[in-house]
Design a protein around this motif. Structure first.
Motif, mmCIF file in Angstrom:
data_model
loop_
_atom_site.group_PDB
_atom_site.id
_atom_site.type_symbol
_atom_site.label_atom_id
_atom_site.label_comp_id
_atom_site.label_asym_id
_atom_site.label_seq_id
_atom_site.Cartn_x
_atom_site.Cartn_y
_atom_site.Cartn_z
ATOM 1 N N LYS A 21 -0.950 3.119 12.646
ATOM 2 C CA LYS A 21 0.482 2.883 12.487
ATOM 3 C C LYS A 21 0.708 2.107 11.205
ATOM 4 O O LYS A 21 0.100 1.060 10.990
ATOM 5 C CB LYS A 21 1.035 2.111 13.682
ATOM 6 N N ILE A 22 1.612 2.626 10.372
ATOM 7 C CA ILE A 22 1.951 1.985 9.112
ATOM 8 C C ILE A 22 3.457 1.747 9.080
ATOM 9 O O ILE A 22 4.190 2.273 9.909
ATOM 10 C CB ILE A 22 1.504 2.840 7.909
ATOM 11 N N GLU A 23 3.906 0.948 8.120
ATOM 12 C CA GLU A 23 5.342 0.723 7.993
ATOM 13 C C GLU A 23 6.029 2.044 7.654
ATOM 14 O O GLU A 23 5.453 2.925 7.008
ATOM 15 C CB GLU A 23 5.632 -0.328 6.926
ATOM 16 N N LYS A 24 7.276 2.191 8.099
ATOM 17 C CA LYS A 24 7.960 3.477 8.111
ATOM 18 C C LYS A 24 7.870 4.225 6.787
ATOM 19 O O LYS A 24 8.082 3.672 5.709
ATOM 20 C CB LYS A 24 9.434 3.307 8.478
ATOM 21 N N VAL A 25 7.555 5.527 6.920
ATOM 22 C CA VAL A 25 7.535 6.452 5.785
ATOM 23 C C VAL A 25 8.603 7.503 6.048
ATOM 24 O O VAL A 25 8.685 8.049 7.152
ATOM 25 C CB VAL A 25 6.149 7.123 5.641
ATOM 26 N N GLU A 26 9.429 7.801 5.063
ATOM 27 C CA GLU A 26 10.504 8.781 5.223
ATOM 28 C C GLU A 26 9.916 10.188 5.251
ATOM 29 O O GLU A 26 9.661 10.802 4.219
ATOM 30 C CB GLU A 26 11.525 8.655 4.090
ATOM 31 N N ALA A 27 9.653 10.692 6.444
ATOM 32 C CA ALA A 27 9.116 12.044 6.617
ATOM 33 C C ALA A 27 9.324 12.460 8.061
ATOM 34 O O ALA A 27 9.445 11.625 8.956
ATOM 35 C CB ALA A 27 7.633 12.086 6.271
ATOM 36 N N LYS A 28 9.383 13.764 8.283
ATOM 37 C CA LYS A 28 9.560 14.297 9.630
ATOM 38 C C LYS A 28 8.197 14.468 10.294
ATOM 39 O O LYS A 28 7.163 14.560 9.620
ATOM 40 C CB LYS A 28 10.293 15.633 9.588
ATOM 41 N N VAL A 29 8.231 14.519 11.628
ATOM 42 C CA VAL A 29 6.992 14.728 12.381
ATOM 43 C C VAL A 29 6.395 16.084 12.003
ATOM 44 O O VAL A 29 7.096 17.097 11.966
ATOM 45 C CB VAL A 29 7.269 14.684 13.900
ATOM 46 N N VAL A 64 2.689 11.827 12.846
ATOM 47 C CA VAL A 64 2.585 12.139 14.273
ATOM 48 C C VAL A 64 3.825 11.679 15.026
ATOM 49 O O VAL A 64 4.331 12.377 15.907
ATOM 50 C CB VAL A 64 1.326 11.481 14.876
ATOM 51 N N GLU A 65 4.348 10.496 14.670
ATOM 52 C CA GLU A 65 5.477 9.945 15.419
ATOM 53 C C GLU A 65 6.216 8.912 14.577
ATOM 54 O O GLU A 65 5.607 8.210 13.778
ATOM 55 C CB GLU A 65 4.976 9.299 16.723
ATOM 56 N N GLN A 66 7.550 8.860 14.782
ATOM 57 C CA GLN A 66 8.361 7.807 14.188
ATOM 58 C C GLN A 66 8.815 6.877 15.315
ATOM 59 O O GLN A 66 9.327 7.330 16.334
ATOM 60 C CB GLN A 66 9.592 8.392 13.478
ATOM 61 N N GLY A 67 8.625 5.568 15.161
ATOM 62 C CA GLY A 67 8.990 4.646 16.237
ATOM 63 C C GLY A 67 9.220 3.245 15.719
ATOM 64 O O GLY A 67 9.452 3.023 14.534
ATOM 65 N N LYS A 68 9.160 2.273 16.666
ATOM 66 C CA LYS A 68 9.374 0.868 16.325
ATOM 67 C C LYS A 68 8.285 0.008 16.950
ATOM 68 O O LYS A 68 7.724 0.356 17.980
ATOM 69 C CB LYS A 68 10.735 0.391 16.845
ATOM 70 N N LEU A 92 10.171 -0.932 11.875
ATOM 71 C CA LEU A 92 10.059 0.516 11.996
ATOM 72 C C LEU A 92 8.650 0.940 11.604
ATOM 73 O O LEU A 92 8.144 0.526 10.557
ATOM 74 C CB LEU A 92 11.089 1.206 11.102
ATOM 75 N N LEU A 93 8.023 1.761 12.437
ATOM 76 C CA LEU A 93 6.642 2.187 12.202
ATOM 77 C C LEU A 93 6.532 3.703 12.212
ATOM 78 O O LEU A 93 7.301 4.394 12.874
ATOM 79 C CB LEU A 93 5.713 1.611 13.280
#
Length: 231
Positions: A21-29, A64-68, A92-93
């Motif tokens: 898990k990394i800090e949010k990256v602007e990309a779709k699953v 794989v997933e966008q979450g918090k 946001l992760l």
């Protein structure tokens, strides 16, 4: 082979197929993201370090997933100042799976983004169909409510009684009926002494329900109207 990458201000040691898990990256699953900040790479005891990054090195990962992340509470209190401050933060992760570690300017072999775009029209069609199906009952309910409201308005607009032909009587002669009450009765079709005198108990209840007059008032007016109708 492993690599040390930097993203979101943090450093990670990764290898192919690692899930992190990394800090949010602007990309779709399903899309492939490229991480160009590679601090070091190596295999076994052979390690190459960058200055600060390794030229031509890149790591690709599949989203794989966008979450918090869990909520972190920051609480600050000043002594003897009656001052407190409580702030919550949820980072946001993005969960990614490491696909490849590329060296010497090599290009990534996976192109999951194109695959996701190919599925997009089909997904949009399914969403549109679902939205249409969901909207149908709401439209039917809205039409039913509009029809009921229209019927209610029509019922309100229709007078309670049918006014007889001829000249109306001056209902203000009756004690308790003023100009405003006489106007209200006229709007409901009651304009003569004879009408008031012939009101049944059922009619009295109807007037009591739909007009701002009590049943006792109407019965009193009815008795007075019987005497006036004889004249």
């Amino acid at each position: 082979m492993f690599a040390v990458i930097k993203t979101g201000g943090k450093q990670y040691r990764v290898a192919a197929n690692d899930l992190l898990k990394i800090e949010k990256v602007e990309a779709k699953v399903g899309e492939i993201v490229e991480i160009g900040q590679v601090l070091a790479h190596g295999e076994g005891e052979n390690v190459t370090f960058g200055a600060p990054f390794v030229d031509g090195a890149m790591v690709t990962a599949e989203v794989v997933e966008q979450g918090k992340n869990r909520t972190v509470i920051a609480f600050k209190k000043r002594r003897r100042q009656n001052s407190r401050r409580r702030i919550g933060h949820r980072q946001l992760l993005t969960t990614v799976r490491i696909s490849e570690i590329l060296l010497g300017g090599a290009k990534p072999s996976k192109k999951a983004a194109a695959k996701a775009e190919a599925k997009a029209p089909e997904a949009k069609a399914e969403v549109a169909a679902g939205a249409k199906a969901e909207a149908a009952p709401k439209e039917a309910k809205a039409k039913k409510e509009a029809k009921a409201e229209a019927s209610s308005e029509e019922a309100k607009a229709a007078p309670l009684f049918k006014a007889p032909k001829g000249e109306p009587d001056d209902l203000t002669v009756i004690k308790g009926i003023g100009p405003v009450a006489a106007k209200d009765l006229a709007e409901q079709g009651i304009v003569t002494f004879a009408q008031l005198a012939k009101l049944t108990d059922k009619d009295v209840a109807k007037i009591d329900e739909h007009m701002p007059f009590s049943a006792d008032q109407i019965k009193d007016w009815r008795e007075q109207a019987k005497e006036l109708a004889k004249k």
